[in-house]
Write a protein that holds these residues in place. Structure first.
Motif, PDB file in Angstrom:
ATOM      1  N   ARG A 212       3.513   5.794  -5.621  1.00 63.38           N
ATOM      2  CA  ARG A 212       3.607   5.861  -7.085  1.00 63.38           C
ATOM      3  C   ARG A 212       2.405   6.557  -7.724  1.00 63.38           C
ATOM      4  O   ARG A 212       2.547   7.277  -8.706  1.00 63.38           O
ATOM      5  CB  ARG A 212       3.732   4.444  -7.647  1.00 63.38           C
ATOM      6  N   LEU A 213       1.225   6.335  -7.180  1.00 62.51           N
ATOM      7  CA  LEU A 213       0.024   6.909  -7.783  1.00 62.51           C
ATOM      8  C   LEU A 213      -0.320   8.288  -7.221  1.00 62.51           C
ATOM      9  O   LEU A 213      -0.984   9.078  -7.884  1.00 62.51           O
ATOM     10  CB  LEU A 213      -1.168   5.971  -7.562  1.00 62.51           C
ATOM     11  N   GLY A 214       0.137   8.546  -6.000  1.00 58.02           N
ATOM     12  CA  GLY A 214      -0.271   9.770  -5.325  1.00 58.02           C
ATOM     13  C   GLY A 214       0.238  11.039  -5.953  1.00 58.02           C
ATOM     14  O   GLY A 214      -0.413  12.082  -5.868  1.00 58.02           O
ATOM     15  N   ASP A 215       1.416  10.998  -6.582  1.00 63.09           N
ATOM     16  CA  ASP A 215       1.944  12.199  -7.218  1.00 63.09           C
ATOM     17  C   ASP A 215       1.059  12.657  -8.368  1.00 63.09           C
ATOM     18  O   ASP A 215       0.848  13.842  -8.571  1.00 63.09           O
ATOM     19  CB  ASP A 215       3.362  11.940  -7.744  1.00 63.09           C
ATOM     20  N   ARG A 216       0.539  11.691  -9.140  1.00 66.44           N
ATOM     21  CA  ARG A 216      -0.235  12.040 -10.333  1.00 66.44           C
ATOM     22  C   ARG A 216      -1.698  12.335 -10.013  1.00 66.44           C
ATOM     23  O   ARG A 216      -2.256  13.310 -10.491  1.00 66.44           O
ATOM     24  CB  ARG A 216      -0.138  10.907 -11.362  1.00 66.44           C
ATOM     25  N   ARG A 217      -2.312  11.474  -9.202  1.00 63.32           N
ATOM     26  CA  ARG A 217      -3.744  11.646  -8.913  1.00 63.32           C
ATOM     27  C   ARG A 217      -3.987  11.415  -7.425  1.00 63.32           C
ATOM     28  O   ARG A 217      -4.524  10.378  -7.024  1.00 63.32           O
ATOM     29  CB  ARG A 217      -4.567  10.675  -9.755  1.00 63.32           C
TER      30      ARG A 217
ATOM     31  N   GLY B 155       0.812  -1.207   0.000  1.00 61.33           N
ATOM     32  CA  GLY B 155       0.000   0.000   0.000  1.00 61.33           C
ATOM     33  C   GLY B 155       0.844   1.256   0.000  1.00 61.33           C
ATOM     34  O   GLY B 155       0.548   2.223  -0.714  1.00 61.33           O
ATOM     35  N   THR B 156       1.913   1.261   0.807  1.00 63.31           N
ATOM     36  CA  THR B 156       2.809   2.416   0.839  1.00 63.31           C
ATOM     37  C   THR B 156       3.446   2.651  -0.523  1.00 63.31           C
ATOM     38  O   THR B 156       3.543   3.789  -0.995  1.00 63.31           O
ATOM     39  CB  THR B 156       3.905   2.200   1.898  1.00 63.31           C
TER      40      THR B 156
ATOM     41  N   VAL C 238      -7.925  10.958  -6.272  1.00 62.61           N
ATOM     42  CA  VAL C 238      -8.522   9.703  -6.751  1.00 62.61           C
ATOM     43  C   VAL C 238      -7.937   8.519  -5.992  1.00 62.61           C
ATOM     44  O   VAL C 238      -8.653   7.604  -5.575  1.00 62.61           O
ATOM     45  CB  VAL C 238      -8.285   9.536  -8.268  1.00 62.61           C
ATOM     46  N   THR C 239      -6.624   8.555  -5.784  1.00 65.06           N
ATOM     47  CA  THR C 239      -5.945   7.463  -5.070  1.00 65.06           C
ATOM     48  C   THR C 239      -6.442   7.340  -3.642  1.00 65.06           C
ATOM     49  O   THR C 239      -6.792   6.243  -3.178  1.00 65.06           O
ATOM     50  CB  THR C 239      -4.424   7.699  -5.066  1.00 65.06           C
ATOM     51  N   THR C 240      -6.493   8.453  -2.925  1.00 64.83           N
ATOM     52  CA  THR C 240      -6.867   8.383  -1.509  1.00 64.83           C
ATOM     53  C   THR C 240      -8.347   8.068  -1.308  1.00 64.83           C
ATOM     54  O   THR C 240      -8.700   7.276  -0.425  1.00 64.83           O
ATOM     55  CB  THR C 240      -6.527   9.707  -0.796  1.00 64.83           C
ATOM     56  N   ILE C 241      -9.210   8.662  -2.107  1.00 61.29           N
ATOM     57  CA  ILE C 241     -10.646   8.415  -1.945  1.00 61.29           C
ATOM     58  C   ILE C 241     -10.970   6.955  -2.281  1.00 61.29           C
ATOM     59  O   ILE C 241     -11.746   6.293  -1.575  1.00 61.29           O
ATOM     60  CB  ILE C 241     -11.467   9.380  -2.821  1.00 61.29           C
TER      61      ILE C 241
ATOM     62  N   THR D  90      -2.228   2.678   1.644  1.00 56.66           N
ATOM     63  CA  THR D  90      -2.121   3.429   0.390  1.00 56.66           C
ATOM     64  C   THR D  90      -2.377   4.910   0.629  1.00 56.66           C
ATOM     65  O   THR D  90      -1.799   5.777  -0.038  1.00 56.66           O
ATOM     66  CB  THR D  90      -3.126   2.880  -0.647  1.00 56.66           C
ATOM     67  N   VAL D  91      -3.216   5.214   1.609  1.00 58.01           N
ATOM     68  CA  VAL D  91      -3.563   6.609   1.896  1.00 58.01           C
ATOM     69  C   VAL D  91      -2.400   7.341   2.568  1.00 58.01           C
ATOM     70  O   VAL D  91      -2.187   8.535   2.332  1.00 58.01           O
ATOM     71  CB  VAL D  91      -4.821   6.660   2.788  1.00 58.01           C
ATOM     72  N   ASN D  92      -1.628   6.633   3.398  1.00 55.71           N
ATOM     73  CA  ASN D  92      -0.622   7.277   4.256  1.00 55.71           C
ATOM     74  C   ASN D  92       0.386   8.160   3.530  1.00 55.71           C
ATOM     75  O   ASN D  92       0.552   9.336   3.870  1.00 55.71           O
ATOM     76  CB  ASN D  92       0.125   6.218   5.073  1.00 55.71           C
ATOM     77  N   PRO D  93       1.133   7.645   2.533  1.00 60.21           N
ATOM     78  CA  PRO D  93       2.155   8.494   1.910  1.00 60.21           C
ATOM     79  C   PRO D  93       1.569   9.680   1.155  1.00 60.21           C
ATOM     80  O   PRO D  93       2.208  10.725   1.061  1.00 60.21           O
ATOM     81  CB  PRO D  93       2.885   7.533   0.961  1.00 60.21           C
TER      82      PRO D  93
END
Length: 417
Positions: free
Chosen positions: A268-273, A262-263, A276-279, A315-318
């Motif tokens: 990897r996904l958090g920078d771009r979206r 998840g981290t 959307v990633t966190t929700i 996945t939400v943390n970083p």
């Protein structure tokens, strides 16, 4: 050839890895108790739900310790602060291992958590400074990776060792390893002062950002949802799913692997979206915890759900951590500490409410029900952030977490955009 910061291009300084090892030990001590609750409760003469207060107490210590120590050590020598934090950490574990009183063990956990808050707040700054502005974000990832790896390796090994040595065995090991880490810190961390440019006033100004508090709120709630369930996962696995106590560490490994995945996914996904990633991840976390209520009677399904709980929740943390640091601008130290505090507010509140639910008529299904409700609440601050919008550029975090002189050097370099 080494760069101006003393770092070989493409490589991080050894000091960063030493600091990551320290965060590994501290991540292990925070959560290893979850796998030792029955042993602790039996030896200290308290109920399992009462023994769960050892996790709550550590979280409370982190809540207080991270921002307090970050500000108290803002202008103090960094190496001495790190060595002192590890020494107190070591002493706290020795006191706990020697004691037969639940109250003393509880107090030792609080003191240990204060030391952990000091180490994390100062270690983050030292790691990013040592890495230089172009590798600061990567160094931060390595530091966070030490905490995540604790769930994959440290917690299961500690729980497994506790089956044979009793709960005191892992505490003895953590005391010895933290003492060794203090020696390595003294050897490999440069003896330099904290940069003088930072000030309490500048750090406090960052707290005026409304979006910062939304990010911190999301950090608190997602961790509260996951840890409400994870704190009491051992009795759920043994008494409801029928998993032998000796096999519980294997399920904890599944959680750790999920958390590590998840981290990585969030990074990897958090920078771009980011939104959307966190929700998506927060929604999935609430769903996984809800499914754990009817499906936790089967060893296979409950193990799969524990894995997914780590995967979706972490996945939400970083992402929310990166958002908080971005909103902080040029004053990241207090925000870094408050992010740690926010996660631990979630841990403390989630584990405390889950403990009460465990003692209620809900029984073993109480903690995952509490976790479901808290994780679902994460959608409120995340939706508000999505409506308000977030900054698009993320690489600026690396320069903003570096000291001022490093940012000036970076500004003179050719643009990478």
């Amino acid at each position: 050839m080494p760069s101006a910061s003393g770092t070989t291009p493409g490589k991080l300084p050894f000091a960063v890895w030493v600091l990551a090892a320290g965060t590994f030990l501290m991540g292990t001590t925070e959560f290893v108790v979850a796998g030792l609750l029955p042993e602790l409760a039996g030896d200290l003469g308290v109920s399992v739900s009462h023994a769960g207060l050892l996790i709550t107490a550590f979280a409370v210590g982190m809540i207080i310790g991270a921002p307090t120590m970050a500000m108290a050590t803002l202008h103090l020598p960094q190496r001495q602060t790190l060595i002192l934090a590890l020494s107190v950490f070591c002493l706290g574990h020795l006191v706990a291992a020697f004691s037969t009183s639940f109250t003393i063990v509880l107090a030792a956990r609080v003191v240990t958590a204060l030391a952990t808050g000091a180490f994390w707040s100062v270690g983050f700054v030292v790691a990013t400074t040592a890495a230089g502005p172009h590798h600061a974000t990567r160094a931060t990832g390595v530091m966070i990776g030490g905490l995540t790896l604790a769930n994959v390796v440290g917690v299961p090994i500690g729980s497994f060792a506790g089956q044979f040595t009793g709960w005191r065995g892992p505490f003895w090991a953590l005391a010895a390893l933290s003492g060794l880490a203090a020696v390595f810190i003294g050897r490999f961390i440069p003896a330099q002062e904290q940069p003088a440019e930072g000030s309490l006033r500048a750090e406090a100004r960052a707290l005026r950002q409304g979006r910062l508090w939304l990010a911190l709120g999301a950090a608190m709630l997602i961790m509260g949802g996951v840890l409400a369930t994870y704190t009491y996962v051992t009795p759920l696995l043994t008494d409801r799913a029928g998993i032998p106590a000796g096999a519980v560490p294997l399920v904890l490994i599944a959680f750790g692997v999920g958390a590590l995945g998840g981290t990585t996914t969030g990074g990897r996904l958090g920078d771009r979206r980011p939104m959307v990633t966190t929700i998506t991840a927060a929604t999935a976390t609430a769903l996984v915890l809800l499914l754990m209520i009817p499906l936790s009677t089967n060893p296979v399904t409950v193990t799969a759900l524990v894995f997914l709980m780590g995967l979706t929740g972490f996945t939400v943390n970083p992402v929310v951590t990166a958002l908080a640091m971005r909103f902080a601008g040029d004053a990241p130290t207090l925000t870094s500490a408050l992010t740690t505090s926010a996660f631990n507010v979630g841990v403390a509140a989630g584990s405390a409410i889950a403990g009460a639910a465990l003692d209620s008529s809900l029984g073993l299904t109480g903690p995952p029900l509490v976790g479901t409700a808290i994780a679902a609440l994460t959608l409120l601050p995340l939706t508000a952030l999505a409506v308000r919008g977030t900054p698009r550029r993320t690489r600026i975090v690396a320069q903003r977490t570096a000291p001022a002189h490093a940012r000036r050097d970076s500004a003179q370099a050719p643009s990478q955009h």
